[in-house]
Design a protein around this motif. Structure first.
Motif, PDB file in Angstrom:
ATOM      1  N   PRO A 177       0.809  -1.233   0.000  1.00  0.00           N
ATOM      2  CA  PRO A 177       0.000   0.000   0.000  1.00  0.00           C
ATOM      3  C   PRO A 177       0.835   1.272   0.000  1.00  0.00           C
ATOM      4  CG  PRO A 177      -0.883  -1.573   1.574  1.00  0.00           C
ATOM      5  CD  PRO A 177       0.426  -2.125   1.100  1.00  0.00           C
ATOM      6  N   ALA A 178       1.999   1.233   0.671  1.00  0.00           N
ATOM      7  CA  ALA A 178       2.855   2.426   0.683  1.00  0.00           C
ATOM      8  C   ALA A 178       3.259   2.820  -0.728  1.00  0.00           C
ATOM      9  CB  ALA A 178       4.091   2.170   1.540  1.00  0.00           C
ATOM     10  N   ALA A 194       3.965   7.696   1.729  1.00  0.00           N
ATOM     11  CA  ALA A 194       3.634   6.893   0.555  1.00  0.00           C
ATOM     12  C   ALA A 194       4.007   7.628  -0.729  1.00  0.00           C
ATOM     13  CB  ALA A 194       2.144   6.546   0.563  1.00  0.00           C
ATOM     14  N   PHE A 195       3.733   8.933  -0.781  1.00  0.00           N
ATOM     15  CA  PHE A 195       4.106   9.714  -1.966  1.00  0.00           C
ATOM     16  C   PHE A 195       5.624   9.738  -2.163  1.00  0.00           C
ATOM     17  CE2 PHE A 195       0.030  12.490  -1.726  1.00  0.00           C
ATOM     18  CZ  PHE A 195      -0.683  11.473  -2.338  1.00  0.00           C
ATOM     19  N   LEU A 196       6.359   9.876  -1.061  1.00  0.00           N
ATOM     20  CA  LEU A 196       7.822   9.880  -1.171  1.00  0.00           C
ATOM     21  C   LEU A 196       8.362   8.504  -1.546  1.00  0.00           C
ATOM     22  CD1 LEU A 196       8.831  12.201   1.810  1.00  0.00           C
ATOM     23  CD2 LEU A 196       9.087  12.666  -0.630  1.00  0.00           C
ATOM     24  N   GLY A 218      17.199   9.447   9.492  1.00  0.00           N
ATOM     25  CA  GLY A 218      18.384   9.493   8.643  1.00  0.00           C
ATOM     26  C   GLY A 218      18.035   9.402   7.173  1.00  0.00           C
ATOM     27  N   LEU A 219      17.101   8.518   6.827  1.00  0.00           N
ATOM     28  CA  LEU A 219      16.680   8.405   5.436  1.00  0.00           C
ATOM     29  C   LEU A 219      15.936   9.666   4.986  1.00  0.00           C
ATOM     30  CD1 LEU A 219      15.555   4.677   5.315  1.00  0.00           C
ATOM     31  CD2 LEU A 219      17.515   5.696   4.149  1.00  0.00           C
ATOM     32  N   GLY A 220      15.168  10.260   5.908  1.00  0.00           N
ATOM     33  CA  GLY A 220      14.495  11.514   5.583  1.00  0.00           C
ATOM     34  C   GLY A 220      15.481  12.619   5.251  1.00  0.00           C
ATOM     35  N   VAL A 221      16.583  12.686   5.991  1.00  0.00           N
ATOM     36  CA  VAL A 221      17.618  13.689   5.710  1.00  0.00           C
ATOM     37  C   VAL A 221      18.259  13.416   4.349  1.00  0.00           C
ATOM     38  CG1 VAL A 221      19.866  14.570   6.445  1.00  0.00           C
ATOM     39  CG2 VAL A 221      18.067  14.162   8.147  1.00  0.00           C
ATOM     40  N   LEU A 222      18.521  12.140   4.052  1.00  0.00           N
ATOM     41  CA  LEU A 222      19.093  11.808   2.742  1.00  0.00           C
ATOM     42  C   LEU A 222      18.129  12.157   1.614  1.00  0.00           C
ATOM     43  CD1 LEU A 222      20.807   8.352   3.442  1.00  0.00           C
ATOM     44  CD2 LEU A 222      21.910  10.575   3.124  1.00  0.00           C
ATOM     45  N   MET A 223      16.830  11.924   1.826  1.00  0.00           N
ATOM     46  CA  MET A 223      15.835  12.310   0.819  1.00  0.00           C
ATOM     47  C   MET A 223      15.868  13.808   0.571  1.00  0.00           C
ATOM     48  SD  MET A 223      12.535  10.024   1.913  1.00  0.00           S
ATOM     49  CE  MET A 223      12.509   8.235   1.752  1.00  0.00           C
ATOM     50  N   LEU A 224      15.960  14.573   1.650  1.00  0.00           N
ATOM     51  CA  LEU A 224      16.024  16.024   1.528  1.00  0.00           C
ATOM     52  C   LEU A 224      17.261  16.447   0.733  1.00  0.00           C
ATOM     53  CD1 LEU A 224      14.900  18.827   2.264  1.00  0.00           C
ATOM     54  CD2 LEU A 224      16.270  18.707   4.365  1.00  0.00           C
ATOM     55  N   LEU A 225      18.389  15.831   1.032  1.00  0.00           N
ATOM     56  CA  LEU A 225      19.627  16.183   0.340  1.00  0.00           C
ATOM     57  C   LEU A 225      19.542  15.845  -1.146  1.00  0.00           C
ATOM     58  CD1 LEU A 225      22.299  15.019   2.960  1.00  0.00           C
ATOM     59  CD2 LEU A 225      21.554  17.357   2.452  1.00  0.00           C
ATOM     60  N   VAL A 226      18.964  14.699  -1.477  1.00  0.00           N
ATOM     61  CA  VAL A 226      18.818  14.331  -2.890  1.00  0.00           C
ATOM     62  C   VAL A 226      17.870  15.303  -3.587  1.00  0.00           C
ATOM     63  CG1 VAL A 226      17.917  12.578  -4.466  1.00  0.00           C
ATOM     64  CG2 VAL A 226      19.384  11.905  -2.567  1.00  0.00           C
ATOM     65  N   GLY A 227      16.772  15.674  -2.911  1.00  0.00           N
ATOM     66  CA  GLY A 227      15.855  16.648  -3.488  1.00  0.00           C
ATOM     67  C   GLY A 227      16.521  17.981  -3.758  1.00  0.00           C
ATOM     68  N   LEU A 228      17.303  18.480  -2.794  1.00  0.00           N
ATOM     69  CA  LEU A 228      18.021  19.741  -2.988  1.00  0.00           C
ATOM     70  C   LEU A 228      19.088  19.612  -4.068  1.00  0.00           C
ATOM     71  CD1 LEU A 228      18.450  20.826   0.751  1.00  0.00           C
ATOM     72  CD2 LEU A 228      16.798  21.710  -0.927  1.00  0.00           C
ATOM     73  N   TRP A 229      19.750  18.471  -4.108  1.00  0.00           N
ATOM     74  CA  TRP A 229      20.747  18.203  -5.140  1.00  0.00           C
ATOM     75  C   TRP A 229      20.100  18.265  -6.526  1.00  0.00           C
ATOM     76  CZ3 TRP A 229      24.060  13.040  -5.036  1.00  0.00           C
ATOM     77  CH2 TRP A 229      25.039  13.111  -6.028  1.00  0.00           C
ATOM     78  N   SER A 230      18.900  17.698  -6.649  1.00  0.00           N
ATOM     79  CA  SER A 230      18.220  17.708  -7.945  1.00  0.00           C
ATOM     80  C   SER A 230      17.854  19.136  -8.355  1.00  0.00           C
ATOM     81  CB  SER A 230      16.971  16.821  -7.892  1.00  0.00           C
ATOM     82  OG  SER A 230      15.930  17.420  -7.138  1.00  0.00           O
ATOM     83  N   GLY A 235      12.318   4.777   0.593  1.00  0.00           N
ATOM     84  CA  GLY A 235      10.969   5.017   1.093  1.00  0.00           C
ATOM     85  C   GLY A 235      10.394   3.797   1.785  1.00  0.00           C
ATOM     86  N   PHE A 236      10.606   2.617   1.204  1.00  0.00           N
ATOM     87  CA  PHE A 236      10.102   1.385   1.808  1.00  0.00           C
ATOM     88  C   PHE A 236      10.736   1.153   3.178  1.00  0.00           C
ATOM     89  CE2 PHE A 236       9.843   0.800  -2.806  1.00  0.00           C
ATOM     90  CZ  PHE A 236       8.507   0.462  -2.952  1.00  0.00           C
ATOM     91  N   ILE A 237      12.053   1.353   3.253  1.00  0.00           N
ATOM     92  CA  ILE A 237      12.751   1.154   4.528  1.00  0.00           C
ATOM     93  C   ILE A 237      12.277   2.171   5.552  1.00  0.00           C
ATOM     94  CG2 ILE A 237      15.020   1.130   5.645  1.00  0.00           C
ATOM     95  CD1 ILE A 237      16.196   0.335   2.903  1.00  0.00           C
ATOM     96  N   ALA A 238      12.077   3.407   5.122  1.00  0.00           N
ATOM     97  CA  ALA A 238      11.665   4.460   6.049  1.00  0.00           C
ATOM     98  C   ALA A 238      10.270   4.205   6.614  1.00  0.00           C
ATOM     99  CB  ALA A 238      11.718   5.824   5.361  1.00  0.00           C
ATOM    100  N   VAL A 239       9.313   3.768   5.756  1.00  0.00           N
ATOM    101  CA  VAL A 239       7.962   3.537   6.274  1.00  0.00           C
ATOM    102  C   VAL A 239       7.937   2.351   7.227  1.00  0.00           C
ATOM    103  CG1 VAL A 239       6.790   4.598   4.307  1.00  0.00           C
ATOM    104  CG2 VAL A 239       7.261   2.157   4.266  1.00  0.00           C
ATOM    105  N   LEU A 240       8.733   1.334   6.944  1.00  0.00           N
ATOM    106  CA  LEU A 240       8.798   0.204   7.873  1.00  0.00           C
ATOM    107  C   LEU A 240       9.449   0.616   9.186  1.00  0.00           C
ATOM    108  CD1 LEU A 240       9.752  -2.839   5.602  1.00  0.00           C
ATOM    109  CD2 LEU A 240       7.550  -2.337   6.663  1.00  0.00           C
ATOM    110  N   ALA A 241      10.519   1.397   9.105  1.00  0.00           N
ATOM    111  CA  ALA A 241      11.179   1.863  10.325  1.00  0.00           C
ATOM    112  C   ALA A 241      10.228   2.721  11.149  1.00  0.00           C
ATOM    113  CB  ALA A 241      12.444   2.648   9.971  1.00  0.00           C
ATOM    114  N   GLY A 242       9.471   3.594  10.486  1.00  0.00           N
ATOM    115  CA  GLY A 242       8.501   4.408  11.215  1.00  0.00           C
ATOM    116  C   GLY A 242       7.402   3.576  11.838  1.00  0.00           C
TER     117      GLY A 242
END
Length: 474
Positions: free
Chosen positions: A30-31, A197-199, A335-347, A373-380
């Protein structure tokens, strides 16, 4: 000498492991399908608006991936629900008057909506016309969001229960459905989960686009899907971080023991430090090898340098969660959220410099971030559920009092069967999904466009300009 496979495992532990195992398999589908359904709706709307065949091709590319993901999510969810009767019969009896209707509403609204329009969305484009097909695609996407709403309302009520009375037989009886549905943690958890889920979808789509750009950077379909994914990553990740902060403040108010476990604090502090890394030791009641930033923990959670954060010692050992798992999983999620942010800013930087489709380093990083994203939702999810222990209904119904009268070997045997069947069946499904994603997205062929609806009957779209400046006659 006889060796018993499940010696040393209690019924409670085995039942919790089994539910965690099945819900983990279920949750990742579902995610992804929630975000993919909305992505398909956007692609279909862009095709109808612009009549650029690239959006039609991308819709057709991601459509089977969504269909398989959706199907595996439904199947894994049905199997998971049976455990309420087999392993958690007392829980089902106690909370059934509250949880049962919420689950029923999910079936009556979301599942029927999805089932009613799914066939049209997947196979009905040439049979029902543009308008009804777009409506069907939108209803499927809307249905996934409604499904998330009811499920998260039920789970949030277990975290922050209200709007009920206790009957003579110990059942939780509804007293105010508005308070039950819109319980204190529900709005934060709903927004946080839907954005997750969107991320998850954004980084999955971005990884596929980046993979194909590494093979051929002139592939226009890969460019478009990568660009769309990076826009989502760049703008949704900061919003998700802000919502996560609000969710943390809400959790501090209603579940302070969970926050103490997540932060690794055993002592109550004013001006609590932020523990970046460490190993919580519940027996010694200390976080060993802690790497701290002074006062930052209080600043984040209370927005004050001298805010008070309660430690786990405020509760007896039997009334508080074990800290190790939520401590670790929370840091994985953040930690994964921070990496997502960095990749978004990099893009954004690469887009501004004009090298979004040429930066192989960014593309490789995006491929590596595909599973994030899958790892982050499971960790959350682990943080949320383990942090609620030792209760199924927070502060009111203990996990040990929610179990069915069943022996440990029976639970262990079914757990072993689940592990074998799930890895075979869903492993094959995931393998097939990856094969679909490895297909090179290509331009729509003329014979496909001959049957596709256009603004003017009998006229096919003419030449289109791709993002690299190279013309393609379609």
């Amino acid at each position: 000498m006889e060796v018993k496979l499940f010696d040393g495992f209690s019924v409670e532990l085995l039942a919790r492991i089994q539910f965690a195992f099945t819900v983990s398999f279920h949750f990742i589908f579902p995610a992804f399908s929630i975000g993919t359904a909305s992505y398909l709706a956007v692609l279909n709307a862009l095709w109808l608006w612009k009549r650029d065949p690239i959006y039609l091709k991308l819709f057709e590319y991601w459509k089977p991936i969504f269909a398989i993901t959706f199907g595996m999510g439904v199947v894994s969810g049905i199997v998971m629900s049976y455990q309420f009767g087999t392993n958690w019969a007392v829980f089902s009896d106690k909370v059934g008057p509250v949880i049962g209707p919420l689950m029923g509403y999910e079936v009556l609204t979301a599942f029927f909506l999805e089932a009613g329009f799914l066939g049209i969305a997947l196979f009905g484009r040439k049979r029902v016309g543009d308008g009804l097909h777009m409506f069907a695609v939108a209803m499927v996407a809307f249905g996934t969001l409604i499904s998330a709403t009811w499920i998260l309302s039920a789970n949030s009520w277990m975290q922050t229960p209200q709007g009920f009375t206790i009957g003579e037989n110990g059942q939780f009886l509804p007293a105010d459905w508005w308070k039950i549905i819109f319980n204190p943690s529900f709005p934060y958890r709903l927004v946080h989960t839907v954005l997750a889920a969107f991320l998850t979808t954004a980084f999955g789509v971005g990884a596929v686009g980046a993979y194909h750009l590494l093979r051929d950077k002139s592939n226009r379909q890969a460019r478009v899907m990568f660009s769309m994914a990076m826009w989502m990553a760049a703008f949704v990740t900061p919003i998700q971080i802000f919502v996560g902060d609000l969710h943390g403040i809400n959790t501090l108010e209603h579940q302070p023991a969970k926050i103490a476990a997540m932060e690794g604090h055993y002592e109550t502090h004013r001006g609590a430090p932020l523990i970046l890394f460490g190993i919580p030791d519940d027996e010694a009641e200390v976080t060993r090898y802690a790497v701290e930033i002074p006062k930052l923990g209080s600043l984040i959670l209370t927005h004050s340098l001298d805010g008070e954060i309660k430690g786990l010692k405020e509760w007896s050992k039997n009334d508080r969660p074990k800290a190790l798992i939520p401590f670790i999983t929370f840091r994985i999620m953040v930690g994964l959220g921070v990496l997502m942010l960095l990749v978004g800013l990099w893009s954004l930087w690469a887009r501004w410099k004009g090298c979004l489709y040429d930066s192989r380093v960014l593309h490789r990083a995006s491929v590596l971030m595909g599973p994030s994203g899958f790892i982050a939702v499971l960790a959350g999810w682990y943080t949320t559920e383990v942090g609620r222990q030792p209760y199924t209904v927070y502060g009111l119904l203990r996990t040990s009092d929610s179990l069915s009268p069943i022996a440990a070997p029976a639970v262990g045997a079914s757990l072993l069967a689940f592990i074998i069947v799930y890895f075979v069946v869903f492993g094959a499904g995931v393998f097939y999904l990856l094969r679909l994603m490895r297909r090179t997205p290509v331009l729509v062929e003329d014979h496909e466009l001959d049957h596709a609806p256009t603004r003017t009957a009998g006229i096919t779209p003419g030449p289109t300009q791709d993002l690299s400046g190279v013309r393609h006659d379609v």
